[in-house]
Design an enzyme around this catalytic site. Structure first.
Site, short mmCIF file in Angstrom:
data_model
loop_
_atom_site.label_atom_id
_atom_site.label_comp_id
_atom_site.label_asym_id
_atom_site.label_seq_id
_atom_site.Cartn_x
_atom_site.Cartn_y
_atom_site.Cartn_z
N LYS A 88 1.27 12.53 39.11
CA LYS A 88 2.19 13.54 39.66
C LYS A 88 1.56 14.15 40.91
O LYS A 88 0.45 14.70 40.86
CB LYS A 88 2.44 14.64 38.63
CG LYS A 88 3.89 14.77 38.26
CD LYS A 88 4.06 15.87 37.24
CE LYS A 88 5.52 16.13 36.98
NZ LYS A 88 5.71 17.28 36.11
O1 G3P Z 1 7.79 19.10 34.58
C1 G3P Z 1 7.91 20.48 34.72
C2 G3P Z 1 9.23 20.90 35.23
O2 G3P Z 1 10.21 20.37 34.41
C3 G3P Z 1 9.29 22.39 35.46
O3 G3P Z 1 10.00 23.08 34.51
O4 G3P Z 1 10.85 25.09 33.38
O5 G3P Z 1 8.70 25.22 34.67
O6 G3P Z 1 10.87 25.03 35.87
P1 G3P Z 1 10.12 24.70 34.61
#
Ligand code: G3P
Length: 219
Positions: A88
């Site tokens: 990533k």
């Molecule tokens: O992979 C992480 C991404 O899905 C972020 O999620 O909920 O932190 O915006 P969030």
């Protein structure tokens, strides 16, 4: 559509992978911090649980450092699992440079923190295996995140771009339905959303009444 689990919690991954519906896993530093598992533990075990792409994020900001970090992750991973690694990389100009180098080395990449169609296009042109647009964070910010998925899918379809779109930052089950209707390649879902996807009160009521009626059946 493929479903990835968006978590670094090895217990959750183990349990939910047993449902037979998980095609991969995405992690990030925040998810690791939340899980309580160390990066080393995750690295040692995650590949043995899910046989599919596993995204592990680098934290360097310079392209060369990102590449070194990525190569370190590859080296620490037993050879038979290396095909499943997706590094990533944050969507920055340095990240794009790193993606180009890693792609040439045959290392899969997942360009993360994508918030516009132009960013997705650039990531694809650099050779990214996956791009991760964060729709929930756009919604939180007063912009319709799903519109971004439509834009990216249109552009990628226009040019037969092979980069796969991972709909990330999913907040609720309707996000998954919308992403699937648009034709996004992958949705990465937090464990609690996967559980909500499986649940319906009418299913639970149906089971209860079938069990009750079974008692009345002559045996
Ligand atoms: O992979 C992480 C991404 O899905 C972020 O999620 O909920 O932190 O915006 P969030």
């Amino acid at each position: 559509m493929k479903l990835f689990l968006d978590t670094a919690d090895l217990n959750e991954i183990r349990e939910l992978a047993s449902w037979g519906v998980i095609d991969g896993v995405t992690t990030n530093p925040t998810l690791l911090a939340k899980s309580g598992f160390s990066f080393q533990e995750v690295l040692a075990q995650i590949f043995t649980i899910v046989d599919g792409p596993i995204s592990l994020e680098v934290i360097s900001e310079k392209a060369d450092d990102m590449v070194n970090e990525a190569q370190g992750i590859v080296k620490k991973t037993p050879e038979k699992y290396r095909k499943n690694i997706a590094i990533k990389i944050p969507m920055t100009p340095e990240g794009l440079k790193a993606v180009r180098i890693l792609t040439r080395e045959g290392i899969h990449t997942n360009v993360t923190l994508v918030f516009s169609a132009n960013q997705a296009l650039l990531a694809a042109k650099a050779g990214a295996t996956y791009v991760s647009p964060f729709i929930g964070r756009l919604d939180d910010n007063g912009q319709d995140g799903m519109v971004l998925i439509e834009e990216i899918m249109d552009i990628f379809n226009n040019y037969d771009i092979e980069t796969e779109v991972i709909v990330a930052s999913i907040r609720h089950p309707i996000h998954v339905i919308d992403a699937a209707r648009i034709g996004a390649d992958i949705a990465t879902v937090p464990p609690e959303i996967l559980r909500k996807m499986a649940k319906h009160p009418l299913t639970d009521n149906g089971i209860k009444s079938f069990l009750k009626d079974w008692e009345k059946v002559k045996k």
